[in-house]
Design an enzyme around this catalytic site. Structure first.
Site, PDB file in Angstrom:
ATOM      1  N   TYR A 285     -10.697   0.332  11.033  1.00 33.40           N
ATOM      2  CA  TYR A 285     -11.934   0.701  10.331  1.00 33.40           C
ATOM      3  C   TYR A 285     -12.276  -0.217   9.170  1.00 33.40           C
ATOM      4  O   TYR A 285     -13.242   0.024   8.464  1.00 33.40           O
ATOM      5  CB  TYR A 285     -11.898   2.161   9.872  1.00 33.40           C
ATOM      6  CG  TYR A 285     -10.716   2.580   9.020  1.00 33.40           C
ATOM      7  CD1 TYR A 285     -10.628   2.201   7.692  1.00 33.40           C
ATOM      8  CD2 TYR A 285      -9.711   3.381   9.548  1.00 33.40           C
ATOM      9  CE1 TYR A 285      -9.552   2.595   6.915  1.00 33.40           C
ATOM     10  CE2 TYR A 285      -8.631   3.782   8.784  1.00 33.40           C
ATOM     11  CZ  TYR A 285      -8.556   3.388   7.464  1.00 33.40           C
ATOM     12  OH  TYR A 285      -7.494   3.791   6.713  1.00 33.40           O
ATOM     13  N   LYS A 286     -11.479  -1.278   8.959  1.00 35.09           N
ATOM     14  CA  LYS A 286     -11.804  -2.236   7.897  1.00 35.09           C
ATOM     15  C   LYS A 286     -12.554  -3.417   8.519  1.00 35.09           C
ATOM     16  O   LYS A 286     -13.715  -3.275   8.898  1.00 35.09           O
ATOM     17  CB  LYS A 286     -10.522  -2.647   7.178  1.00 35.09           C
ATOM     18  CG  LYS A 286      -9.811  -1.460   6.486  1.00 35.09           C
ATOM     19  CD  LYS A 286      -8.540  -1.929   5.785  1.00 35.09           C
ATOM     20  CE  LYS A 286      -7.730  -0.754   5.238  1.00 35.09           C
ATOM     21  NZ  LYS A 286      -8.375  -0.126   4.081  1.00 35.09           N
TER      22      LYS A 286
ATOM     23  N   ASP B 119       2.285  -4.772   8.588  1.00 37.86           N
ATOM     24  CA  ASP B 119       1.090  -3.941   8.446  1.00 37.86           C
ATOM     25  C   ASP B 119      -0.104  -4.889   8.327  1.00 37.86           C
ATOM     26  O   ASP B 119      -0.213  -5.643   7.352  1.00 37.86           O
ATOM     27  CB  ASP B 119       1.222  -3.048   7.206  1.00 37.86           C
ATOM     28  CG  ASP B 119       0.027  -2.122   7.019  1.00 37.86           C
ATOM     29  OD1 ASP B 119      -1.063  -2.415   7.582  1.00 37.86           O
ATOM     30  OD2 ASP B 119       0.162  -1.126   6.295  1.00 37.86           O
TER      31      ASP B 119
ATOM     32  N   PHE C  84       0.873  -1.178   0.000  1.00 35.77           N
ATOM     33  CA  PHE C  84       0.000   0.000   0.000  1.00 35.77           C
ATOM     34  C   PHE C  84       0.911   1.229   0.000  1.00 35.77           C
ATOM     35  O   PHE C  84       1.862   1.307   0.778  1.00 35.77           O
ATOM     36  CB  PHE C  84      -0.921  -0.007   1.217  1.00 35.77           C
ATOM     37  CG  PHE C  84      -1.948   1.068   1.146  1.00 35.77           C
ATOM     38  CD1 PHE C  84      -3.023   0.967   0.267  1.00 35.77           C
ATOM     39  CD2 PHE C  84      -1.842   2.212   1.918  1.00 35.77           C
ATOM     40  CE1 PHE C  84      -3.967   1.979   0.173  1.00 35.77           C
ATOM     41  CE2 PHE C  84      -2.782   3.228   1.829  1.00 35.77           C
ATOM     42  CZ  PHE C  84      -3.845   3.111   0.954  1.00 35.77           C
TER      43      PHE C  84
ATOM     44  N   ARG D 241     -12.135  -5.075  -6.881  1.00 37.13           N
ATOM     45  CA  ARG D 241     -11.793  -5.694  -5.597  1.00 37.13           C
ATOM     46  C   ARG D 241     -13.072  -5.983  -4.818  1.00 37.13           C
ATOM     47  O   ARG D 241     -13.924  -5.103  -4.673  1.00 37.13           O
ATOM     48  CB  ARG D 241     -10.881  -4.731  -4.827  1.00 37.13           C
ATOM     49  CG  ARG D 241     -10.215  -5.326  -3.632  1.00 37.13           C
ATOM     50  CD  ARG D 241      -9.215  -4.361  -3.026  1.00 37.13           C
ATOM     51  NE  ARG D 241      -9.878  -3.227  -2.385  1.00 37.13           N
ATOM     52  CZ  ARG D 241      -9.332  -2.481  -1.416  1.00 37.13           C
ATOM     53  NH1 ARG D 241      -8.096  -2.723  -1.020  1.00 37.13           N
ATOM     54  NH2 ARG D 241      -9.987  -1.484  -0.880  1.00 37.13           N
TER      55      ARG D 241
END
Lengths: 421, 421
Positions: B231-232, B206, B134, B380
């Site tokens: 928050y995922k 990560d 990312f 995705r």
């Protein structure tokens, strides 16, 4: 309001009745009977905050879900709210973003200033700040100097070393709090910025105890960087995100090491190397706490509806009244005013040192008069003109002297003090 | 569930009826009729979130005001919620705090690792990461290397340079995403941590696309540092604060430059020099956004009530089903699976490349099937077992092929893509 102070409780009530800001109190929800003198630590709750939170939770998160980053403007919050705040601190459009914490923003701005100096005069390796500054300002400066090594160091102004004495040819950047968190003493931002520039330094102003409390004119003062928080006089809510400003003159020449994707020129291109966006946006780093940020707007909207000049005039009248009432009754009590008497050197809180300061503040809080305590021995009273009136000051001082005159505090509480905000 | 996949919509409904996790869907509030395949970007809203927000606003902020830092436990939130999260990622008690953003926490952990290496082997000046990571992970590494100077640099693993080839004697620290944000490919954390340690490096994991989605055992894997977001898959709310973990072996030897007052041994003593607290607390820096942080608990409590093994088994069954249904209907469509087929190498999302990926995803979203798009050309689909079932996968694939088979997308939308999350 500045010259004739009320001398009786009835006169305070009369002054409140004529106060042009009196209706702003209804914009906040405060418990009945409480006198809240700690708005310089955590501001009061705006009436609109629950409706805003409900909208963000139900409509934006619950229904809009991921789409709300665009459709509800979540991505734009740092810049849009920054533009709202700008007018309160003398900043221009697109010069402020709301993001991260004051400590993190101090790091960014100190690092950016150091980087600018590295290109101008690499021999400038000193970060100058005040021993009496809010500690995190010192600690963040220490963190940068320690991490960089290469001779970088922190120098502290104190009673033995004045700003002018400390401003050697080795000073890269000076970090000062516009209003001191403990004493309420205020720097002359224009004169001091010039003094620092004349010595070849850059200046970062910490506005934590100034924004929304006193008139601030960052552009007029020729400041370089500023940071501050939104949860004190701006009433953004507990720990609401902080702000950061940079003079437009530096916009395309500053760089900072917290180079996250929110500061990239094309964040969604997913490129494999950092390229900062032009302007203040390069102070953004990672994904922001949307709910806490959205509530910043509730507080800002109240402050924007008020005249900053009226807020300042009332703040000075209330702090004058507080000081005058205490002076009149102090007698032999070891209560020492540590806030400047001169208006131009005073922020919006009043502080006294007393050997039993911690225990006395606990006794006040138990009566519903909420100030706070700061080491060493300091009773601190925040004056927030949007939701405090003359009679609140009167009643607070009455309670203080009832406690002092009758020794109604428990000195054994002193040992608790380091666990308390 | 892993071996017999449903082959009809009715069989999907039957599988859902037997799913041990089926009742967790009622813990979330999702719009009727929406199929939400983007929980790997922003998780769904827990049912308890509004009540929690109301309590924080009314009781804690509104009534408790400044006192709530102690009485409502605001100061303890980073550590208390960190301890709740710990069990989901194989961390021990007092090893995790919830704080700041993933980008900021990457900076802290990379800086801490570099500092440890400076004391062990100062010739190690390379931060190693992946070109396909990312982007913020790369950008934060660049920011540190650039700021430190002194020969520090970033090296990127890619198709031309394997991890083993890149692991020279100059590597200080390696930053890897446990599950890749785009492809869903997953590293073997234990083997890879050992490989890095054998080469003298430290490793930062990560967990943004892993925490709450796949079993993680940080201590068992012998990892050094980990960061991630809440928050995922953890459903903490938009931009809710991130987390950071450090192996207890490093607790008293690590140091990091974001040395704010929240990480001080005695924050309220207001000392004029930084002294870090012992343990994970020294990764704290400034005042945290209380409202956004408090809501993290709503999501964590749902995840903690579920069996992580059951979540993983269902995730693999749903991603298997998605892949099988697409394979059966792909025909001549230029739809390329970029997610690994092997279970041990797959996270909890499925991604396909298609030349018109952006426009096709927009057509799906218009029908209420919310996945997302990632450069270049990637559709995705996030699979969140707590609120998705087999029939959701079936219906999503049906809609995808209705759009593909009948060319129901608007290719002209491609130019919008860089403005979209």
């Amino acid at each position: 309001m500045e010259t004739v102070l009320p001398t009786t409780r009835d006169a305070c009530l009369a002054a409140d009745a004529q106060d042009s800001l009196r209706n702003f109190r209804t914009d906040f929800l405060l418990p009945e009977g409480l006198i809240y003198l700690d708005g310089n630590s955590l501001g009061a709750r705006p009436r609109t905050s629950l409706a805003t939170a409900t909208r963000v939770l139900e409509d934006e998160w619950g229904t809009g879900l991921i789409r709300s980053w665009n459709t509800a403007g979540w991505f734009d919050l740092p810049g849009r709210l920054g533009n709202k705040l700008a007018t309160l601190i003398g900043a221009g459009p697109d010069e402020v973003v709301i993001t991260d914490t004051t400590s993190i923003n101090l790091f960014k701005s100190l690092a950016a200033a150091i980087r600018i100096q590295q290109s101008l005069d690499p021999a400038r390796t000193v970060i100058l700040t005040e021993r009496d500054n809010f500690p995190t300002d010192i600690y963040m400066a220490e963190g940068i100097a320690d991490f960089l090594g290469q001779g970088y160091s922190v120098r502290l102004i104190d009673e033995t070393l004045s700003l002018q004495e400390a401003l050697g040819a080795d000073v890269a950047v000076v970090a000062l709090s516009h209003v001191n968190y403990r004493t309420g003493a205020m720097w002359d931002m224009t004169a001091t910025s010039k003094q620092i520039h004349d010595a070849g330094g850059l200046v970062v102003w910490d506005l934590a105890h100034a924004a929304g409390a006193v008139p601030v004119d960052l552009r007029g003062a020729g400041a370089d960087f500023a940071v501050g928080c939104t949860y004190k006089y701006l009433n953004g809510g507990p720990g609401s995100p902080a702000f950061i400003w940079v003079n437009a003159a530096h916009h395309d020449r500053f760089w900072q090491p917290l180079s996250g994707w929110w500061g990239h020129a094309r964040p969604f291109a997913m490129e494999d190397s950092y390229e900062p966006v032009s302007g203040i946006g390069r102070f953004l780093c990672g994904t922001q706490p949307v709910l806490s940020m959205a509530l910043v707007e509730c507080g800002l909207d109240v402050s924007l509806a008020a005249s900053m000049d009226a807020v300042r005039a009332k703040s000075l009248a209330l702090t004058d009244l507080f000081i005058a009432l205490v002076s009149a009754r102090r007698g032999e009590h070891p209560l020492e005013l540590i806030t400047p008497m001169e208006h131009e050197r005073r922020g919006s809180h009043v502080s006294y040192a007393h050997p039993d300061g911690y225990a006395i503040m606990q006794a006040l809080i138990a009566r519903g008069i909420i100030g706070d305590y700061r080491e060493p021995h300091v009773l601190r009273f925040g004056i927030t003109p949007l939701y405090l009136g003359f009679v609140d000051v009167w009643d607070a001082v009455e309670a203080l002297f009832d406690i002092l005159d009758n020794r109604l505090w428990d000195a054994s509480k002193f040992q608790e003090r380091l666990a308390v905000t």
